[in-house]
Every structure is written in structure tokens, then in C-alpha cells.
Design a protein around this motif. Structure first.
Motif, PDB file in Angstrom:
ATOM      1  N   ARG A 117       0.825  -1.208   0.000  1.00 16.23           N
ATOM      2  CA  ARG A 117       0.000   0.000   0.000  1.00 16.23           C
ATOM      3  C   ARG A 117       0.858   1.257   0.000  1.00 16.23           C
ATOM      4  O   ARG A 117       0.604   2.217  -0.735  1.00 16.23           O
ATOM      5  N   LYS A 118       1.886   1.259   0.852  1.00 23.06           N
ATOM      6  CA  LYS A 118       2.780   2.422   0.902  1.00 23.06           C
ATOM      7  C   LYS A 118       3.516   2.593  -0.420  1.00 23.06           C
ATOM      8  O   LYS A 118       3.742   3.710  -0.885  1.00 23.06           O
ATOM      9  N   LYS A 119       3.898   1.475  -1.015  1.00 23.55           N
ATOM     10  CA  LYS A 119       4.647   1.518  -2.267  1.00 23.55           C
ATOM     11  C   LYS A 119       3.819   2.174  -3.373  1.00 23.55           C
ATOM     12  O   LYS A 119       4.343   2.905  -4.228  1.00 23.55           O
ATOM     13  N   CYS A 120       2.489   1.909  -3.351  1.00 26.35           N
ATOM     14  CA  CYS A 120       1.616   2.489  -4.371  1.00 26.35           C
ATOM     15  C   CYS A 120       1.356   3.970  -4.118  1.00 26.35           C
ATOM     16  O   CYS A 120       1.215   4.760  -5.052  1.00 26.35           O
ATOM     17  N   LYS A 121       1.287   4.349  -2.842  1.00 28.66           N
ATOM     18  CA  LYS A 121       0.909   5.718  -2.491  1.00 28.66           C
ATOM     19  C   LYS A 121       2.074   6.700  -2.536  1.00 28.66           C
ATOM     20  O   LYS A 121       1.896   7.871  -2.870  1.00 28.66           O
ATOM     21  N   LYS A 122       3.276   6.236  -2.170  1.00 31.70           N
ATOM     22  CA  LYS A 122       4.412   7.150  -2.034  1.00 31.70           C
ATOM     23  C   LYS A 122       5.444   6.904  -3.140  1.00 31.70           C
ATOM     24  O   LYS A 122       6.006   5.823  -3.241  1.00 31.70           O
ATOM     25  N   LYS A 123       5.702   7.948  -3.933  1.00 32.22           N
ATOM     26  CA  LYS A 123       6.643   7.795  -5.038  1.00 32.22           C
ATOM     27  C   LYS A 123       8.066   7.554  -4.550  1.00 32.22           C
ATOM     28  O   LYS A 123       8.835   6.830  -5.181  1.00 32.22           O
ATOM     29  N   LYS A 124       8.432   8.169  -3.431  1.00 34.38           N
ATOM     30  CA  LYS A 124       9.799   8.041  -2.928  1.00 34.38           C
ATOM     31  C   LYS A 124       9.950   6.888  -1.928  1.00 34.38           C
ATOM     32  O   LYS A 124      10.980   6.768  -1.261  1.00 34.38           O
ATOM     33  N   TYR A 125       8.935   6.054  -1.828  1.00 36.29           N
ATOM     34  CA  TYR A 125       8.986   4.932  -0.890  1.00 36.29           C
ATOM     35  C   TYR A 125      10.115   3.967  -1.274  1.00 36.29           C
ATOM     36  O   TYR A 125      10.263   3.594  -2.454  1.00 36.29           O
ATOM     37  N   VAL A 126      10.927   3.599  -0.292  1.00 37.66           N
ATOM     38  CA  VAL A 126      12.014   2.636  -0.529  1.00 37.66           C
ATOM     39  C   VAL A 126      11.653   1.297   0.087  1.00 37.66           C
ATOM     40  O   VAL A 126      11.560   0.278  -0.596  1.00 37.66           O
ATOM     41  N   ASN A 127      11.461   1.268   1.388  1.00 40.56           N
ATOM     42  CA  ASN A 127      11.034   0.056   2.069  1.00 40.56           C
ATOM     43  C   ASN A 127      10.558   0.417   3.473  1.00 40.56           C
ATOM     44  O   ASN A 127      10.610   1.575   3.871  1.00 40.56           O
ATOM     45  N   SER A 128      10.103  -0.587   4.202  1.00 36.20           N
ATOM     46  CA  SER A 128       9.648  -0.394   5.583  1.00 36.20           C
ATOM     47  C   SER A 128      10.632  -1.001   6.570  1.00 36.20           C
ATOM     48  O   SER A 128      10.270  -1.401   7.676  1.00 36.20           O
ATOM     49  N   GLY A 129      11.876  -1.096   6.134  1.00 35.79           N
ATOM     50  CA  GLY A 129      12.921  -1.677   6.960  1.00 35.79           C
ATOM     51  C   GLY A 129      13.515  -2.905   6.297  1.00 35.79           C
ATOM     52  O   GLY A 129      13.155  -3.259   5.165  1.00 35.79           O
ATOM     53  N   THR A 130      14.427  -3.549   6.986  1.00 34.78           N
ATOM     54  CA  THR A 130      15.032  -4.782   6.465  1.00 34.78           C
ATOM     55  C   THR A 130      15.032  -5.858   7.548  1.00 34.78           C
ATOM     56  O   THR A 130      15.018  -5.562   8.737  1.00 34.78           O
ATOM     57  N   VAL A 131      15.019  -7.109   7.091  1.00 38.13           N
ATOM     58  CA  VAL A 131      15.163  -8.263   7.992  1.00 38.13           C
ATOM     59  C   VAL A 131      16.388  -9.048   7.554  1.00 38.13           C
ATOM     60  O   VAL A 131      16.561  -9.321   6.359  1.00 38.13           O
ATOM     61  N   THR A 132      17.238  -9.376   8.517  1.00 40.54           N
ATOM     62  CA  THR A 132      18.470 -10.118   8.223  1.00 40.54           C
ATOM     63  C   THR A 132      18.390 -11.511   8.826  1.00 40.54           C
ATOM     64  O   THR A 132      18.047 -11.674  10.002  1.00 40.54           O
ATOM     65  N   LEU A 133      18.677 -12.506   8.010  1.00 41.74           N
ATOM     66  CA  LEU A 133      18.764 -13.891   8.484  1.00 41.74           C
ATOM     67  C   LEU A 133      20.162 -14.101   9.046  1.00 41.74           C
ATOM     68  O   LEU A 133      21.144 -14.133   8.312  1.00 41.74           O
ATOM     69  N   LEU A 134      20.260 -14.204  10.361  1.00 42.38           N
ATOM     70  CA  LEU A 134      21.563 -14.309  11.029  1.00 42.38           C
ATOM     71  C   LEU A 134      22.132 -15.718  10.991  1.00 42.38           C
ATOM     72  O   LEU A 134      23.340 -15.909  10.882  1.00 42.38           O
ATOM     73  N   SER A 135      21.252 -16.709  11.115  1.00 46.68           N
ATOM     74  CA  SER A 135      21.737 -18.091  11.118  1.00 46.68           C
ATOM     75  C   SER A 135      20.649 -19.017  10.633  1.00 46.68           C
ATOM     76  O   SER A 135      19.457 -18.740  10.780  1.00 46.68           O
ATOM     77  N   PHE A 136      21.061 -20.121  10.049  1.00 46.59           N
ATOM     78  CA  PHE A 136      20.128 -21.127   9.553  1.00 46.59           C
ATOM     79  C   PHE A 136      20.840 -22.466   9.537  1.00 46.59           C
ATOM     80  O   PHE A 136      21.904 -22.607   8.939  1.00 46.59           O
ATOM     81  N   SER A 137      20.280 -23.434  10.217  1.00 43.22           N
ATOM     82  CA  SER A 137      20.869 -24.767  10.205  1.00 43.22           C
ATOM     83  C   SER A 137      19.758 -25.802  10.141  1.00 43.22           C
ATOM     84  O   SER A 137      18.608 -25.525  10.524  1.00 43.22           O
ATOM     85  N   VAL A 138      20.075 -26.974   9.651  1.00 38.61           N
ATOM     86  CA  VAL A 138      19.096 -28.035   9.485  1.00 38.61           C
ATOM     87  C   VAL A 138      19.500 -29.226  10.350  1.00 38.61           C
ATOM     88  O   VAL A 138      20.616 -29.741  10.240  1.00 38.61           O
ATOM     89  N   ASP A 139      18.589 -29.612  11.234  1.00 38.00           N
ATOM     90  CA  ASP A 139      18.812 -30.787  12.069  1.00 38.00           C
ATOM     91  C   ASP A 139      17.799 -31.856  11.707  1.00 38.00           C
ATOM     92  O   ASP A 139      16.642 -31.550  11.414  1.00 38.00           O
ATOM     93  N   SER A 140      18.227 -33.092  11.747  1.00 37.97           N
ATOM     94  CA  SER A 140      17.295 -34.202  11.528  1.00 37.97           C
ATOM     95  C   SER A 140      16.424 -34.339  12.763  1.00 37.97           C
ATOM     96  O   SER A 140      16.928 -34.517  13.870  1.00 37.97           O
TER      97      SER A 140
END
Length: 409
Positions: A117-140
């Protein structure tokens, strides 16, 4: 897996946001299914969430390229969350996949959080923040199906609200109204959940109780009376047997009050406490219309039961506000009593009205309810098994010898 966020949008007028994440697995029909919610991190635009685990099957159903959608919300005290109607403040979203997430084993991955919604309304809209994946592991890990194949039984118990606030069962305005043409909300909730759970119970015998009624002949108020009127054996044969006993009780008892949950929770907990080897897991379904009268005792009962092999499903029927039930759910803030916190999140609450089909299709309403209300049971069972280091037994032979039935509450 562990994630953090940076410079999320500020949603609260006083203070900053209280962010949490919701993970969805995409389905073949274009819909999405919730598979995980993180805890809420209070009053920050740069949250760091605790590490958590999601079963690979829940995340992508074995398809490593399947879309995984992650929504970022700002928690509101008066908000609630269901798959159909999330009412917390939406910050933004991003998508990924299991394959993309797995790359974080070697590097940090940063996602832009976008609000369409913000992206459509605001021409200068970049993002609403960022999320960083710090770690990811797979266990059985073992799955819910591994335990079921190994012989773990789900023992289903029902508790139905017979308080006067439900209205006279003979009147169409009553939530217990016995219409010859359609099921009441109570009957629909019972049938929707019970017909699925009974497939995981070999003997199909279900203890069923009522609470908050005056019993004949002396008018004694009871908060855990057997629907079949048999104190020695409260079991009903299948869900149809539970429904039959429920309808019979409506004809014989007087709806009264107050609304007490603790007695029936403790009743099931006593049975669950006798079985700790992973062979039995207890599921208590409570169907109620409103405000709970013994909140302190119920919290204490839930905290005590959280160390036992049991889960509690609460379905709210009718138009009441269910703030107390949201508190018991424990998704946002873990339930506590006298300084003790619940060992596990064992309560799932849903308001039935959020699942009612607008066209009046009762089958569709029940299917929607069952899908969401049972979504947390597998992970709750697995969390108990993990904390007790209980592994599934090997699947039994084709013709196993008869075994002793479960302890009944």
C-alpha cells in the motif's frame, strides 16, 4: 534459525513498534498457511528475535523452491491473530524459499520489508525496513507422523460451556439452540475438531464433560459433569456419541454459571500425569461463549499442565470479546502464575465467528475451523517429546497384539 530487523516502520503513537514475524507456506491453490509466529520484541525498530525451529515439512512440504512468505507485524494489545483476519498493525512483507534460506549457512541474507500500500501511495517509498537472516541450520528431527506410526495415541476430551449466558436452548437466539435444520455453533465446533482427531484415537472413546450447569434432581452446580450422566465411565462412542450426549444434557440440566475452566483442565491433567513415556498425548477441547470466572486458577492449571503430555484447544462461540482467551493462548506472552511461566505453549484459542462462511455453508465453516484449530497440535506434541528426549517407537507389526487402553480423565 535466527533473524533480526533494522529500521522497521514506527507504528505506535507513543513509543516504537513491538514487532513479530509470521511465516506462511504457499499452497498449490495460491493460498497461504501459517507455519510459525515468532515472539514479540517490545518497543524497538531494530528487534533481534530468539533462535527458533520450524519443521522442514511445515515450511515447504518437501519442495525446496516453494514460496515462503514472511509478514512483519506490530503487536497491539487489543489485536488478535487468525489466518483469515490478522488485526495487528501490518508493517510489511517479503518472500523467500527453503533453498534461499539455506544459503545463510555460509552468509548473512538481507531482505527488504515492503508494504504494497505504501509503495503504491508514495513515489519516494524505498522500504519499511530490512530483515536479516543471522543463522540457519538443518537438524534431523522426528515428525508428528513418526510418533503416530510408532503407536502414540491422541486422547480427545471435550468440555462444553453450559452457563446461562448461552441463552435458553429452546429459543432460536441461543448458542445452544437445537434446530432441526442446522447445527449450532457448539455442535459445529465439536464435529469439526472431533472428526479429525478421532482418526488418531484407536478406541474412539471420548470423555465428554459439561460445566456451569445445575444438575437434577437437587440442583447442584457442577463444573465437570459427564455428558452421558455416568460418573464411573464418562466415555462416549465416537463424535456422534458425544453429540448425542450433549443434546441429551441440554434437555435435562439447567444452564447456570459461573464459567470455570480449571476443574476440567485439572481433571485431564491428572490423567496425563500418569503417562509420561510418549505413548499417550491428551487433547482437551473447551467450547465456551465468553468471560472466564476463574482466570487465576485457570492460569495456574495451564502452567502446571504445560509440563505434561497434553494440549488445550479453546473455541469461542458467539459475539463476546475474548481478551482473556487471547491471554491464555500464550502466542504473544507466555502464560504465567505466581512467578512461574508455562514450560510450553499448550493452548490454542480461536473465535469461531472468524471461520463462519458468509454464504452459510456449514461444511466449509467447519473445514476452515478444523484446519486452523489443529495446526499447533503436532508441534505441541513434538515440543513435549523433545523436552523429555522421547523418540518414536518403531512402527508395530501388521497384526499387533492387543494393548491396554489409555488412562481416562
Amino acid at each position: 534459525m535466527q533473524l533480526c530487523a533494522n529500521k522497521l516502520d514506527k507504528k505506535d503513537f507513543f513509543g516504537k513498534s513491538d514487532p513479530f514475524l509470521v511465516f506462511y507456506r504457499s499452497n498449490e491453490d495460491g493460498t497461504f498457511t501459517i507455519c510459525h509466529k515468532t515472539e514479540v520484541v517490545k518497543n524497538t525498530l531494530n528487534p533481534v528475535w530468539q533462535p527458533f525451529s520450524i519443521p522442514v515439512r511445515a515450511l515447504c512440504n518437501g519442495d525446496y523452491d516453494r514460496t515462503v512468505k514472511i509478514d512483519v507485524y506490530d503487536w497491539d494489545r487489543d489485536g488478535s491473530f487468525t489466518a483469515l483476519q490478522p488485526s495487528h498493525d501490518f508493517i510489511g512483507e517479503f518472500t523467500t524459499s527453503y533453498r534461499e534460506l539455506s544459503k545463510a549457512q555460509n552468509q548473512f541474507t538481507v531482505y527488504e520489508v515492503l508494504n504494497p500500500r505504501k509503495k503504491c501511495k508514495k513515489k519516494k517509498y524505498v522500504n519499511s525496513g530490512t530483515v536479516t537472516l543471522l543463522s540457519f541450520s538443518v537438524d534431523s528431527e522426528f515428525t508428528f507422523v513418526d510418533y503416530i506410526k510408532g503407536g502414540t495415541q491422541l486422547n480427545f476430551t471435550v468440555a462444553i460451556d453450559f452457563t446461562a449466558s448461552n441463552g435458553n436452548p429452546l429459543q432460536p437466539t441461543s448458542l445452544h439452540y437445537m434446530s432441526p435444520y442446522q447445527l449450532s455453533a457448539y455442535a459445529m465446533a465439536l464435529k469439526a475438531v472431533g472428526e479429525i482427531i478421532q482418526d488418531y484415537d484407536s478406541d474412539k472413546l471420548f470423555p465428554a464433560y459439561g460445566f456451569g450447569a445445575k444438575l437434577p434432581p437437587e440442583g447442584r452446580i457442577s463444573h465437570q459433569f459427564p455428558l452421558n450422566n455416568n460418573d464411573e465411565d464418562p466415555n462416549c462412542a465416537g463424535i456422534e456419541g458425544v453429540l448425542e450426549s450433549y443434546f441429551q444434557s441440554l434437555r435435562t440440566v439447567q444452564l447456570y454459571g459461573p464459567t470455570y475452566f480449571a476443574p476440567v483442565i485439572n481433571q485431564v491433567a491428572r490423567a496425563a500425569a500418569k503417562i509420561s513415556d510418549g505413548s499417550q498425548y491428551y487433547v482437551l477441547l473447551i467450547i465456551t461463549d465468553g468471560v472466564i470466572s476463574d482466570m487465576t486458577q485457570t492460569k495456574e492449571a495451564i502452567v502446571s499442565a504445560s509440563s505434561l503430555p497434553m494440549s488445550i484447544i479453546i473455541v469461542g462461540v458467539g459475539p463476546a470479546m475474548f481478551e482473556a482467551m487471547e491471554e491464555l493462548d500464550g502466542d504473544d506472552v507466555r502464560v504465567s502464575s505466581r512467578g512461574r511461566y508455562a514450560e510450553r505453549d499448550i493452548v490454542q484459542f480461536v473465535p469461531f465467528r472468524d471461520y463462519v462462511d458468509r454464504s452459510g455453508n456449514q461444511v466449509l465453516s467447519m473445514a476452515r475451523l478444523a484446519k486452523d484449530v489443529l495446526a499447533e497440535i503436532p508441534e505441541q506434541l513434538l515440543s513435549y517429546m523433545r523436552t523429555r528426549d522421547i523418540q518414536p517407537r518403531p512402527p508395530p507389526p501388521a497384526n499387533p497384539s492387543p494393548t491396554t487402553g489409555p488412562e481416562q480423565p
